[in-house]
Design an enzyme around this catalytic site. Structure first.
Site, PDB file in Angstrom:
ATOM      1  N   ASP A 108       0.916  -1.277   0.119  1.00  0.00           N
ATOM      2  CA  ASP A 108       0.013  -0.236   0.042  1.00  0.00           C
ATOM      3  C   ASP A 108       0.760   1.408   0.144  1.00  0.00           C
ATOM      4  OD1 ASP A 108      -1.910   2.039   0.615  1.00  0.00           O
ATOM      5  OD2 ASP A 108      -2.019   1.238   2.144  1.00  0.00           O
TER       6      ASP A 108
ATOM      7  N   GLU B 225      31.632  11.193  -3.273  1.00  0.00           N
ATOM      8  CA  GLU B 225      32.197  10.866  -2.261  1.00  0.00           C
ATOM      9  C   GLU B 225      31.465  11.589  -0.991  1.00  0.00           C
ATOM     10  OE1 GLU B 225      35.865  13.165  -3.211  1.00  0.00           O
ATOM     11  OE2 GLU B 225      35.448  12.800  -4.796  1.00  0.00           O
TER      12      GLU B 225
ATOM     13  N   GLU C  35      30.160  12.265   2.966  1.00  0.00           N
ATOM     14  CA  GLU C  35      30.479  12.178   4.355  1.00  0.00           C
ATOM     15  C   GLU C  35      29.788  12.519   5.398  1.00  0.00           C
ATOM     16  OE1 GLU C  35      34.548  15.772   2.768  1.00  0.00           O
ATOM     17  OE2 GLU C  35      32.792  16.475   3.505  1.00  0.00           O
TER      18      GLU C  35
ATOM     19  N   GLU D 253      37.741  13.145   7.843  1.00  0.00           N
ATOM     20  CA  GLU D 253      37.549  14.702   7.169  1.00  0.00           C
ATOM     21  C   GLU D 253      37.983  15.690   8.991  1.00  0.00           C
ATOM     22  OE1 GLU D 253      37.515  15.845   5.151  1.00  0.00           O
ATOM     23  OE2 GLU D 253      37.407  14.585   3.406  1.00  0.00           O
TER      24      GLU D 253
ATOM     25  N   GLU E 138      35.203  10.033   5.992  1.00  0.00           N
ATOM     26  CA  GLU E 138      34.884  10.094   4.760  1.00  0.00           C
ATOM     27  C   GLU E 138      35.324   8.535   3.306  1.00  0.00           C
ATOM     28  OE1 GLU E 138      35.448  13.393   1.094  1.00  0.00           O
ATOM     29  OE2 GLU E 138      35.653  11.510   0.135  1.00  0.00           O
TER      30      GLU E 138
ATOM     31  N   HIS F 160      30.273  15.106  -2.835  1.00  0.00           N
ATOM     32  CA  HIS F 160      30.870  15.148  -4.600  1.00  0.00           C
ATOM     33  C   HIS F 160      30.172  14.056  -4.873  1.00  0.00           C
ATOM     34  CE1 HIS F 160      33.741  17.512  -2.082  1.00  0.00           C
ATOM     35  NE2 HIS F 160      33.061  18.243  -1.389  1.00  0.00           N
TER      36      HIS F 160
ATOM     37  N   ARG G  36      39.305  23.986  -5.134  1.00  0.00           N
ATOM     38  CA  ARG G  36      38.252  23.170  -4.899  1.00  0.00           C
ATOM     39  C   ARG G  36      37.229  24.017  -3.974  1.00  0.00           C
ATOM     40  NH1 ARG G  36      40.381  17.865  -3.053  1.00  0.00           N
ATOM     41  NH2 ARG G  36      42.191  17.818  -4.049  1.00  0.00           N
TER      42      ARG G  36
ATOM     43  N   GLU H 214      33.624  17.328 -11.003  1.00  0.00           N
ATOM     44  CA  GLU H 214      33.326  17.028  -9.848  1.00  0.00           C
ATOM     45  C   GLU H 214      32.685  18.228  -9.595  1.00  0.00           C
ATOM     46  OE1 GLU H 214      36.441  17.835  -6.608  1.00  0.00           O
ATOM     47  OE2 GLU H 214      35.725  16.247  -5.715  1.00  0.00           O
TER      48      GLU H 214
ATOM     49  N   ARG I  61      30.444  19.940  -6.318  1.00  0.00           N
ATOM     50  CA  ARG I  61      30.918  19.478  -5.311  1.00  0.00           C
ATOM     51  C   ARG I  61      30.076  19.911  -4.047  1.00  0.00           C
ATOM     52  NH1 ARG I  61      35.914  18.967  -4.367  1.00  0.00           N
ATOM     53  NH2 ARG I  61      35.916  20.676  -2.221  1.00  0.00           N
TER      54      ARG I  61
HETATM   55  N1  GLN Z   1      33.343  19.015   4.450  1.00  0.00           N
HETATM   56  C1  GLN Z   1      33.473  18.953   2.459  1.00  0.00           C
HETATM   57  C2  GLN Z   1      32.692  19.634   1.941  1.00  0.00           C
HETATM   58  O1  GLN Z   1      31.022  19.927   2.812  1.00  0.00           O
HETATM   59  C3  GLN Z   1      34.213  18.861   1.454  1.00  0.00           C
HETATM   60  C4  GLN Z   1      35.597  18.646   2.573  1.00  0.00           C
HETATM   61  C5  GLN Z   1      36.974  17.909   1.055  1.00  0.00           C
HETATM   62  O2  GLN Z   1      36.299  16.585   0.800  1.00  0.00           O
HETATM   63  N2  GLN Z   1      37.549  18.740   0.514  1.00  0.00           N
HETATM   64  O3  GLN Z   1      31.785  19.890   1.050  1.00  0.00           O
HETATM   65 MG    MG Z   2      35.715  14.580   1.940  1.00  0.00          MG
HETATM   66 MG    MG Z   3      36.950  13.098  -1.120  1.00  0.00          MG
HETATM   67 MG    MG Z   4      35.817  15.387  -3.709  1.00  0.00          MG
END
Ligand code: GLN
Ligand code: MG
Ligand code: MG
Ligand code: MG
Length: 443
Positions: free
Chosen positions: A52, A132, A134, A189, A196, A245, A316, A333, A335
């Protein structure tokens, strides 16, 4: 991996399996399951298990509530724990169908398959994804309830061999390996108790199925260690948040079309067009990739999470990074997404945006080389760098203005998604927080 009904019958017999867990995912990304005893195996294999759907979030109204589960046999797995049963538990990831056999439009997994079929019609064979995800490990209190006390005080890539967090992480990795995951990396991390674990990329549907199972394994093993695993985006103010990511590549047969040996940085025009599609629809994608009120508390400067819509080759801080990679691993990637995202919806949205980028065949803005956070507002505007939505409310507004991303979810899921998220936002705005009391009680 090809698994037949006969393979499953044999596995059930050889492993003394007593229960079958039929898993699917609701619109919020929450995993649900119907459990049946093994006596029902033949019905499971012939798509005859009904349930259901009326009380599942984002599914259907009461009067049309009967749903049928179609297991994807390739997802068969023998669970490593028994949960108190006298025999083992087998698990299958399912698609939800209507009683007439048609795929149910409100099932995020069916929807991803629909967008993947569009991709194949368009001439590509695979959308490959590596997540990825976390998460934080917090201590449980004496009543077995969660706290926000981290399991350790270690940081990025620290060698904490002895604490409960490190032991727990190792057991998670072992459990995943026992379940045929190829774990490529596991590390501490930046945040206290933050971890991670990355498993190998695979096609979008497989990876979405796996990340759901991954979360279940992480939570279950954490509990065994007296810990609580959380994937919420920003569990602690002023500390690193949890991202997911999303590494994406597009294949035509065995060839990664994002790679071009002759091009600058090995990046093909196709990759750049795809990237432009992602950037163009980034604000609406954020609603899907960052679907909770709390998600936006992560998207702030200072914690390696993106705030602005830009891309780069090394840095990054932007929304999309192109890691240096070879022929098979050249990828984009993304992010921004966090692990509270429904992976099926997120991948449908990014793929749709990327394919549209390829259709439009326009180059993205130039990559940025510096840190976007160090630019002034004027410099950012001059460079055409827009911010990501700052709240769930703003993200939903962007989603409601983006026809393409709505098409990526389809009519049913779009309607339910907006309803569900607007309700969530309304409830949040009506809540009175500690912060407000502290600031306003003496006004
Ligand atoms: N924790 C970070 C985020 O919030 C990422 C950190 C990393 O993997 N470089 O995206
Ligand atoms: Mg990371
Ligand atoms: Mg990573
Ligand atoms: Mg990454």
């Amino acid at each position: 991996k090809q698994i037949t009904a006969e393979n499953i019958r044999n596995s059930v017999r050889e492993n003394n399996i007593r229960f079958l867990r039929l898993a699917f995912t609701d619109i919020n990304g929450t995993m649900k399951n119907v459990e049946v005893p093994t006596s029902q195996l033949e019905k499971v294999l012939t798509n005859e298990i009904r349930f259901d759907g009326s009380s599942i979030d984002g599914f259907v109204r009461i009067e049309e509530s009967d749903m049928v589960l179609y297991p994807d046999l390739s997802t068969w797995i023998v669970m490593p724990w028994q949960d108190g049963a006298s025999g083992k538990i087998g698990r299958l990831t399912c698609s939800v169908h209507n009683v007439d056999g048609t795929p149910f439009a409100g099932d995020p997994r069916n929807n991803l398959q629909r967008v993947l079929a569009e991709m194949r019609e368009f001439g590509y064979s695979d959308f490959d994804i590596g997540f990825e995800a976390e998460f934080h490990l917090f201590k449980l209190n004496e009543n077995g309830n969660w706290t926000t006390e981290a399991c350790d005080h270690a940081s990025y890539f620290d060698m904490t061999d002895s604490d409960e967090g490190a032991k727990c992480r190792r057991e998670i990795v072992e459990t995943l390996e026992d379940m045929d995951f190829e774990v490529e990396a596991a590390h501490h991390e930046v945040g206290n108790g933050q971890q991670e674990i990355d498993f190998k990329f695979d096609d979008a549907l497989t990876t979405a199925d796996r990340v759901q199972l991954f979360k279940l394994v992480v939570r279950t093993v954490a509990k065994k260690h007296g810990l609580c695993a959380t994937f919420m985006a920003k569990p602690l103010q002023g500390e690193a948040g949890n991202g997911m990511h999303t590494n994406m590549s597009l294949f035509q047969g065995g060839k990664n079309v994002f790679y071009d040996a002759a091009a600058e940085n090995g990046l093909s025009d196709t990759a750049l067009y795809f990237l432009n599609g992602i950037l163009t629809h980034a604000r609406a994608i954020t609603a899907v990739g960052n679907p909770t009120v709390n998600s936006y508390k992560r998207l702030i400067p200072g914690f390696e999470a993106p705030v602005y819509i830009s891309w780069s080759l090394k840095n990054r801080s932007p929304l999309v990074r192109i890691p240096s990679a070879g022929e098979l691993t050249t990828r984009l990637e993304l992010r921004s997404a966090d692990p509270t995202a429904n992976p099926y919806l997120l991948l449908a949205a990014t793929l749709k945006a990327g394919l549209d980028g390829i259709k439009q065949a326009k180059m993205p803005m130039p990559p940025i080389s510096g840190n976007v956070f160090e630019m002034t507002e004027t410099e950012r505007l001059a460079a055409g760098i827009q911010p990501l939505p700052s709240t769930l409310h703003n993200a939903i507004k962007a989603f409601k203005e983006d026809k393409l991303i709505q098409e990526a979810l389809g009519e049913h899921l779009t309607r339910r998604f907006i309803e569900s998220k607007e309700l969530e936002w309304a409830k949040y705005t009506q809540s009175v927080s500690r912060w407000e009391l502290e600031h306003y009680i003496d006004y």
